[in-house]
Design a protein around this motif. Structure first.
Motif, PDB file in Angstrom:
ATOM      1  N   GLY A 196      48.460  40.492  39.903  1.00 14.49           N
ATOM      2  CA  GLY A 196      48.005  39.972  41.185  1.00 14.49           C
ATOM      3  C   GLY A 196      49.045  40.103  42.280  1.00 14.49           C
ATOM      4  N   SER A 197      48.603  39.896  43.500  1.00 12.03           N
ATOM      5  CA  SER A 197      49.480  39.960  44.666  1.00 12.03           C
ATOM      6  C   SER A 197      50.405  38.753  44.682  1.00 12.03           C
ATOM      7  N   PRO A 198      51.444  38.760  45.517  1.00 10.41           N
ATOM      8  CA  PRO A 198      52.266  37.549  45.669  1.00 10.41           C
ATOM      9  C   PRO A 198      51.435  36.324  46.032  1.00 10.41           C
ATOM     10  N   PHE A 199      50.409  36.511  46.872  1.00  4.91           N
ATOM     11  CA  PHE A 199      49.549  35.388  47.247  1.00  4.91           C
ATOM     12  C   PHE A 199      48.864  34.817  46.005  1.00  4.91           C
ATOM     13  N   TYR A 200      48.374  35.693  45.144  1.00  7.48           N
ATOM     14  CA  TYR A 200      47.701  35.253  43.915  1.00  7.48           C
ATOM     15  C   TYR A 200      48.674  34.531  42.988  1.00  7.48           C
ATOM     16  N   ARG A 201      49.861  35.089  42.836  1.00  6.20           N
ATOM     17  CA  ARG A 201      50.854  34.471  41.954  1.00  6.20           C
ATOM     18  C   ARG A 201      51.245  33.081  42.438  1.00  6.20           C
ATOM     19  N   CYS A 202      51.226  32.927  43.756  1.00  5.37           N
ATOM     20  CA  CYS A 202      51.618  31.654  44.353  1.00  5.37           C
ATOM     21  C   CYS A 202      50.501  30.618  44.279  1.00  5.37           C
ATOM     22  N   HIS A 203      49.262  31.048  44.591  1.00  2.00           N
ATOM     23  CA  HIS A 203      48.168  30.094  44.755  1.00  2.00           C
ATOM     24  C   HIS A 203      47.079  30.170  43.691  1.00  2.00           C
ATOM     25  N   GLY A 204      47.122  31.207  42.852  1.00  4.41           N
ATOM     26  CA  GLY A 204      46.115  31.312  41.794  1.00  4.41           C
ATOM     27  C   GLY A 204      44.835  31.994  42.215  1.00  4.41           C
ATOM     28  N   TYR A 205      44.739  32.394  43.483  1.00  7.07           N
ATOM     29  CA  TYR A 205      43.590  33.124  44.014  1.00  7.07           C
ATOM     30  C   TYR A 205      44.103  34.145  45.024  1.00  7.07           C
ATOM     31  N   GLU A 206      43.348  35.227  45.202  1.00  3.80           N
ATOM     32  CA  GLU A 206      43.657  36.137  46.294  1.00  3.80           C
ATOM     33  C   GLU A 206      43.284  35.464  47.618  1.00  3.80           C
ATOM     34  N   GLN A 207      43.839  35.966  48.698  1.00  2.00           N
ATOM     35  CA  GLN A 207      43.730  35.269  49.978  1.00  2.00           C
ATOM     36  C   GLN A 207      42.294  35.004  50.405  1.00  2.00           C
ATOM     37  N   PHE A 208      41.436  36.025  50.325  1.00  2.00           N
ATOM     38  CA  PHE A 208      40.073  35.841  50.831  1.00  2.00           C
ATOM     39  C   PHE A 208      39.228  34.974  49.900  1.00  2.00           C
ATOM     40  N   GLU A 209      39.594  34.912  48.609  1.00  2.20           N
ATOM     41  CA  GLU A 209      38.952  33.949  47.708  1.00  2.20           C
ATOM     42  C   GLU A 209      39.390  32.532  48.078  1.00  2.20           C
ATOM     43  N   TYR A 210      40.641  32.403  48.410  1.00  3.52           N
ATOM     44  CA  TYR A 210      41.211  31.093  48.719  1.00  3.52           C
ATOM     45  C   TYR A 210      40.557  30.476  49.954  1.00  3.52           C
ATOM     46  N   THR A 211      40.260  31.310  50.946  1.00  4.67           N
ATOM     47  CA  THR A 211      39.624  30.775  52.159  1.00  4.67           C
ATOM     48  C   THR A 211      38.235  30.210  51.859  1.00  4.67           C
ATOM     49  N   SER A 212      37.559  30.811  50.897  1.00  6.84           N
ATOM     50  CA  SER A 212      36.212  30.322  50.563  1.00  6.84           C
ATOM     51  C   SER A 212      36.247  29.018  49.778  1.00  6.84           C
ATOM     52  N   LEU A 213      37.401  28.710  49.174  1.00  7.87           N
ATOM     53  CA  LEU A 213      37.533  27.513  48.350  1.00  7.87           C
ATOM     54  C   LEU A 213      38.180  26.348  49.085  1.00  7.87           C
ATOM     55  N   LYS A 214      38.915  26.658  50.148  1.00  6.28           N
ATOM     56  CA  LYS A 214      39.669  25.635  50.877  1.00  6.28           C
ATOM     57  C   LYS A 214      39.184  25.568  52.324  1.00  6.28           C
ATOM     58  N   PRO A 215      38.290  24.652  52.640  1.00  5.52           N
ATOM     59  CA  PRO A 215      37.732  24.577  54.003  1.00  5.52           C
ATOM     60  C   PRO A 215      38.784  24.411  55.095  1.00  5.52           C
ATOM     61  N   ASP A 216      39.821  23.628  54.850  1.00  5.25           N
ATOM     62  CA  ASP A 216      40.851  23.416  55.867  1.00  5.25           C
ATOM     63  C   ASP A 216      41.619  24.702  56.139  1.00  5.25           C
ATOM     64  N   TYR A 217      41.934  25.433  55.066  1.00  2.00           N
ATOM     65  CA  TYR A 217      42.634  26.710  55.242  1.00  2.00           C
ATOM     66  C   TYR A 217      41.707  27.741  55.884  1.00  2.00           C
ATOM     67  N   ASN A 218      40.434  27.707  55.510  1.00  2.00           N
ATOM     68  CA  ASN A 218      39.452  28.600  56.114  1.00  2.00           C
ATOM     69  C   ASN A 218      39.362  28.370  57.621  1.00  2.00           C
ATOM     70  N   ARG A 219      39.371  27.085  58.025  1.00  2.00           N
ATOM     71  CA  ARG A 219      39.333  26.747  59.448  1.00  2.00           C
ATOM     72  C   ARG A 219      40.597  27.237  60.148  1.00  2.00           C
ATOM     73  N   LEU A 220      41.755  26.995  59.533  1.00  2.00           N
ATOM     74  CA  LEU A 220      43.032  27.436  60.108  1.00  2.00           C
ATOM     75  C   LEU A 220      43.063  28.958  60.248  1.00  2.00           C
ATOM     76  N   PHE A 221      42.594  29.640  59.207  1.00  2.00           N
ATOM     77  CA  PHE A 221      42.573  31.104  59.212  1.00  2.00           C
ATOM     78  C   PHE A 221      41.649  31.622  60.318  1.00  2.00           C
ATOM     79  N   ASN A 222      40.447  31.056  60.396  1.00  2.00           N
ATOM     80  CA  ASN A 222      39.481  31.504  61.405  1.00  2.00           C
ATOM     81  C   ASN A 222      39.967  31.230  62.822  1.00  2.00           C
ATOM     82  N   GLU A 223      40.623  30.099  63.029  1.00  2.00           N
ATOM     83  CA  GLU A 223      41.149  29.787  64.356  1.00  2.00           C
ATOM     84  C   GLU A 223      42.256  30.759  64.742  1.00  2.00           C
TER      85      GLU A 223
END
Length: 376
Positions: A162-189
């Motif tokens: 996996g990518s560094p993001f995956y190794r750090c968080h357990g999900y790839e970045q775009f999967e993570y946004t779908s699972l974390k509403p607060d991060y999804n909001r931050l990312f979209n903003e």
């Protein structure tokens, strides 16, 4: 004769000693400069820390609301939700940001320092339409920064785990946004604020680019911020904002825009032209080939085009945004499996693999460029 020879030897020794001393001083000076450069880059993250603090505290907005330079105490008095503010800490933050020309400092007649807005701090206004504040908060969020600590691992092992993001968080970045509403909001903003800035530059630098098309699909358009600016400037366009279902689910309504959820690796809605802002740099060459082939299927054979807004790296460039392009490349190294910034040769190769024999690069007054790709 012997005396003359001895003199020549002594003169040669003095010259040699002098040159050696001069070379040693030059080496010492170069070593000192090298040390200073290492310290500079080692601690450069502290600039981001200071700017982030200023944005979170609303310093630029406080000064701007007063319409003139104000004192440190005045700034402190206007910081919201500050039950026990510390002026000494704010002083140290502002000292750094004045040195970096983010804010200005002026001495008043009574010797008090007053802080003002600069062309840089205008981009940190949170209540301004043209602001980088949301993007700055995204880029400096722990979720975004932490994967950088895993970059050396993928150099050793590749991305099989996996990518560094995956190794750090357990999900790839775009999967993570779908699972974390607060991060999804931050990312979209963050994406929305850059969309407004870049779209303004695209509209100004690509004035005739949208005139001859009637329909446009923004692939990976997020919540539609970028496309809304284009449609506002070109109201004749029939526009589709196309992104993952969980992304468009949070998108506001815009006149002239239809939000469509889907997967760009499967298919893309048909239109006269495809628009992609900062999409392809998130993906590997293999992924980009799939995306561009789907773009090729979605546009007319003779009159269609793909409009890409992305970096064109200049390895020897010294332009205003050239260094930032390489910084983005390092960020992508930490966040995406295979994502990267590309040189013109890299873009040319991608187009050759996907049925776009002709392309055109247009520089605009923004971080990325416009890259047009044509099927004939």
């Amino acid at each position: 004769m012997k005396s003359k020879k001895n003199f020549s030897v002594r003169l040669h020794l003095k010259i040699t000693q002098g040159l050696n001393k001069e070379n040693k001083e030059e080496e010492e000076e170069e070593a000192l400069i090298g040390q200073a450069e290492c310290w500079k880059y080692m601690l450069s993250f502290t600039d981001s820390v200071a700017i982030k603090a200023a944005v979170e505290l609303g310093v630029a907005d406080i000064i701007d609301h007063h319409g003139q330079p104000i004192s440190l105490q005045k700034i402190l008095d206007n910081i919201p939700d500050a039950p026990s503010p510390d002026i000494s800490f704010l002083d140290r933050i502002m000292r750094v940001l004045v040195r970096r020309k983010i804010f200005s400092a002026h001495k008043s007649e009574n010797g008090e320092t007053r802080y003002g807005i600069t062309p840089s701090s205008k981009w940190l206004l949170r209540d301004s339409k043209m602001s980088l504040a949301s993007m700055l908060l995204l880029e400096n969020h722990p979720i975004h920064i932490s994967p950088a600590h895993y970059v050396s691992d993928i150099v050793r092992e590749g991305t099989k785990n996996g990518s560094p993001f995956y190794r750090c968080h357990g999900y790839e970045q775009f999967e993570y946004t779908s699972l974390k509403p607060d991060y999804n909001r931050l990312f979209n903003e963050g994406m929305a604020c850059t969309a407004r800035i870049v779209s303004k530059a695209v509209i100004e630098g690509y004035r005739h680019g949208f005139n001859k098309i009637e329909s446009l699909v923004d692939v990976g358009g997020g919540i539609g911020g970028s496309l809304s600016e284009i449609v506002r400037a070109y109201p004749h366009l029939k526009a589709i904002n196309f992104d993952l279902p969980h992304v468009v689910a949070t998108a506001p309504k815009y006149d002239g825009i239809t939000h469509v959820g889907g997967d760009m690796f499967v298919s893309i809605p048909q239109a006269d032209a495809i628009y992609m802002k900062w999409i392809l740099h998130d993906w590997s060459d293999e992924h980009c080939v799939k995306i561009l082939k789907n773009c090729r299927k979605a546009i007319p054979e003779k009159t269609g085009k793909v409009i890409i807004v992305d970096h064109v790296l200049q390895p020897e460039g010294d332009g205003l945004f050239d260094d930032t392009g390489f910084a983005f490349d390092m960020m992508l190294l930490a966040h995406n499996t295979g994502g990267k910034e590309r040189t013109e040769e890299d873009w040319k190769w991608l187009f050759a693999q996907t049925g776009f024999p002709r392309y055109n690069i247009i520089k605009i007054k923004a971080l990325p460029s416009i890259i047009e790709a044509y099927p004939i």
